[in-house]
Design a protein around this motif. Structure first.
Motif, short mmCIF file in Angstrom:
data_model
loop_
_atom_site.label_atom_id
_atom_site.label_comp_id
_atom_site.label_asym_id
_atom_site.label_seq_id
_atom_site.Cartn_x
_atom_site.Cartn_y
_atom_site.Cartn_z
N MET A 169 -24.10 76.03 124.39
CA MET A 169 -24.89 77.06 123.73
C MET A 169 -25.27 78.15 124.72
SD MET A 169 -28.62 76.71 121.89
CE MET A 169 -29.40 76.24 123.43
N MET A 170 -25.68 77.77 125.94
CA MET A 170 -26.09 78.75 126.95
C MET A 170 -24.92 79.66 127.33
SD MET A 170 -29.30 78.36 127.82
CE MET A 170 -30.60 77.20 128.07
N VAL A 171 -23.75 79.08 127.50
CA VAL A 171 -22.57 79.87 127.87
C VAL A 171 -22.24 80.86 126.76
CG1 VAL A 171 -20.08 79.75 128.25
CG2 VAL A 171 -21.61 78.16 129.44
N ARG A 172 -22.27 80.40 125.50
CA ARG A 172 -21.98 81.31 124.38
C ARG A 172 -22.99 82.44 124.33
NH1 ARG A 172 -21.43 76.60 121.35
NH2 ARG A 172 -23.31 77.12 120.17
N MET A 173 -24.25 82.13 124.55
CA MET A 173 -25.28 83.18 124.50
C MET A 173 -25.12 84.16 125.65
SD MET A 173 -28.61 81.21 123.22
CE MET A 173 -29.52 82.73 123.33
N ARG A 174 -24.86 83.66 126.85
CA ARG A 174 -24.67 84.55 128.00
C ARG A 174 -23.50 85.50 127.75
NH1 ARG A 174 -22.64 81.35 132.19
NH2 ARG A 174 -20.66 81.99 131.35
N ASP A 175 -22.43 84.96 127.24
CA ASP A 175 -21.23 85.76 127.00
C ASP A 175 -21.41 86.74 125.85
OD1 ASP A 175 -20.06 84.40 129.07
OD2 ASP A 175 -18.86 83.09 127.78
N ASN A 176 -22.38 86.49 124.98
CA ASN A 176 -22.51 87.30 123.77
C ASN A 176 -23.87 87.97 123.61
OD1 ASN A 176 -19.91 86.73 122.48
ND2 ASN A 176 -20.65 84.63 122.52
N LEU A 193 -40.41 79.00 126.36
CA LEU A 193 -39.22 79.17 125.53
C LEU A 193 -38.69 77.87 124.94
CD1 LEU A 193 -37.40 81.74 127.82
CD2 LEU A 193 -38.63 82.19 125.70
N ALA A 194 -39.30 76.74 125.29
CA ALA A 194 -38.84 75.44 124.78
C ALA A 194 -38.77 75.42 123.25
CB ALA A 194 -39.71 74.31 125.32
N PRO A 195 -39.78 75.93 122.52
CA PRO A 195 -39.66 75.91 121.05
C PRO A 195 -38.46 76.69 120.52
CG PRO A 195 -41.93 76.40 121.70
CD PRO A 195 -41.08 76.45 122.95
N VAL A 196 -38.11 77.78 121.19
CA VAL A 196 -36.95 78.58 120.77
C VAL A 196 -35.67 77.76 120.94
CG1 VAL A 196 -35.59 80.65 121.26
CG2 VAL A 196 -38.09 80.74 121.36
N LEU A 197 -35.54 77.11 122.09
CA LEU A 197 -34.34 76.31 122.35
C LEU A 197 -34.24 75.15 121.37
CD1 LEU A 197 -34.30 76.33 126.23
CD2 LEU A 197 -32.76 77.53 124.69
N LEU A 198 -35.35 74.49 121.10
CA LEU A 198 -35.33 73.39 120.12
C LEU A 198 -34.90 73.89 118.75
CD1 LEU A 198 -38.46 71.34 121.16
CD2 LEU A 198 -36.09 70.57 121.19
N ASP A 199 -35.41 75.04 118.33
CA ASP A 199 -35.00 75.61 117.05
C ASP A 199 -33.51 75.92 117.04
OD1 ASP A 199 -37.52 75.49 115.93
OD2 ASP A 199 -37.97 77.61 116.20
N MET A 200 -33.01 76.47 118.13
CA MET A 200 -31.60 76.85 118.19
C MET A 200 -30.69 75.63 118.13
SD MET A 200 -31.85 79.84 121.01
CE MET A 200 -30.09 80.08 121.08
N LEU A 201 -31.11 74.52 118.69
CA LEU A 201 -30.29 73.32 118.68
C LEU A 201 -30.19 72.68 117.30
CD1 LEU A 201 -31.30 71.68 122.05
CD2 LEU A 201 -29.11 72.75 121.47
N LYS A 202 -30.98 73.15 116.37
CA LYS A 202 -30.92 72.63 115.01
C LYS A 202 -29.79 73.25 114.20
CE LYS A 202 -35.83 71.60 114.75
NZ LYS A 202 -37.10 71.95 114.12
N PHE A 203 -29.06 74.19 114.80
CA PHE A 203 -27.97 74.87 114.10
C PHE A 203 -26.67 74.66 114.84
CE2 PHE A 203 -31.88 76.91 112.94
CZ PHE A 203 -31.74 77.10 111.58
N ALA A 229 -28.42 66.24 110.44
CA ALA A 229 -28.75 65.03 111.19
C ALA A 229 -30.00 65.23 112.03
CB ALA A 229 -27.57 64.62 112.08
N LEU A 230 -30.15 66.39 112.64
CA LEU A 230 -31.34 66.65 113.45
C LEU A 230 -32.59 66.65 112.59
CD1 LEU A 230 -30.24 69.39 115.99
CD2 LEU A 230 -30.85 67.04 116.48
N ASP A 231 -32.50 67.24 111.40
CA ASP A 231 -33.64 67.25 110.50
C ASP A 231 -34.03 65.84 110.09
OD1 ASP A 231 -33.78 70.00 110.56
OD2 ASP A 231 -32.58 70.26 108.75
N LYS A 232 -33.04 65.02 109.74
CA LYS A 232 -33.32 63.64 109.32
C LYS A 232 -33.91 62.84 110.47
CE LYS A 232 -29.81 63.64 105.77
NZ LYS A 232 -28.45 63.25 105.43
N ASP A 233 -33.36 63.01 111.68
CA ASP A 233 -33.88 62.28 112.84
C ASP A 233 -35.31 62.70 113.16
OD1 ASP A 233 -31.56 60.85 113.18
OD2 ASP A 233 -30.77 62.16 114.74
N ALA A 234 -35.58 63.99 113.06
CA ALA A 234 -36.93 64.47 113.35
C ALA A 234 -37.91 63.90 112.33
CB ALA A 234 -36.96 66.00 113.33
N ALA A 235 -37.50 63.87 111.07
CA ALA A 235 -38.38 63.35 110.03
C ALA A 235 -38.63 61.85 110.23
CB ALA A 235 -37.77 63.60 108.66
N ALA A 236 -37.63 61.14 110.71
CA ALA A 236 -37.76 59.70 110.92
C ALA A 236 -38.42 59.38 112.26
CB ALA A 236 -36.38 59.05 110.84
#
Length: 128
Positions: A17-24, A72-82, A91-98
């Motif tokens: 994700m970091m590489v894609r963001m840096r490049d874009n 910035l941790a909340p931003v990164l956590l949000d981004m990892l949900k996509f 799966a991330l939503d279900k795991d978080a709920a559980a």
């Protein structure tokens, strides 16, 4: 504080994700002409600026007027949900709920520092 990075904690996914963001990171400006009229107008609107300002203030927990890497941790956590196509990973939503700790992505202080460096335009280690 944030953990400094024991175990994988989704490291490969975060690194990709970091590489894609840096490049874009400048791609948004190139994309605007290709967006729908409504989306382009929204991105240029006062409403969008206000939304960004409110989110910035929420993230700037110490009220310094800049975002330090650890804020910035909340931003990164949000981004990892996509996924890479921008679709929510169920799966991330279900795991978080559980409350499943083993599948939750772990964001480290180093992740936050690297993310801040992507957007740090003045070299001070923060985002203003």
């Amino acid at each position: 504080g944030l953990p400094t990075g024991a175990g994988d904690g989704g490291r490969a996914r975060k690194s990709s994700m970091m590489v894609r963001m840096r490049d874009n990171r400048d791609i948004v400006q190139r994309l605007v002409p290709h967006l729908s009229t409504e989306m382009g107008q929204f991105l240029a609107s006062r409403e969008f600026v206000d939304l960004c300002d409110r989110r910035f203030m929420m993230l700037d927990v110490d009220g310094s007027g800049v975002l330090e890497p650890e804020e910035l941790a909340p931003v990164l956590l949000d981004m990892l949900k996509f996924d890479k196509n921008g679709f929510r990973k169920e799966a991330l939503d279900k795991d978080a709920a559980a409350g499943s700790a083993e599948r939750k992505p772990k964001i480290t202080a180093e992740d936050c520092k690297r993310f801040a460096e992507l957007w740090d335009r003045d070299g001070k280690g923060t985002i203003s």
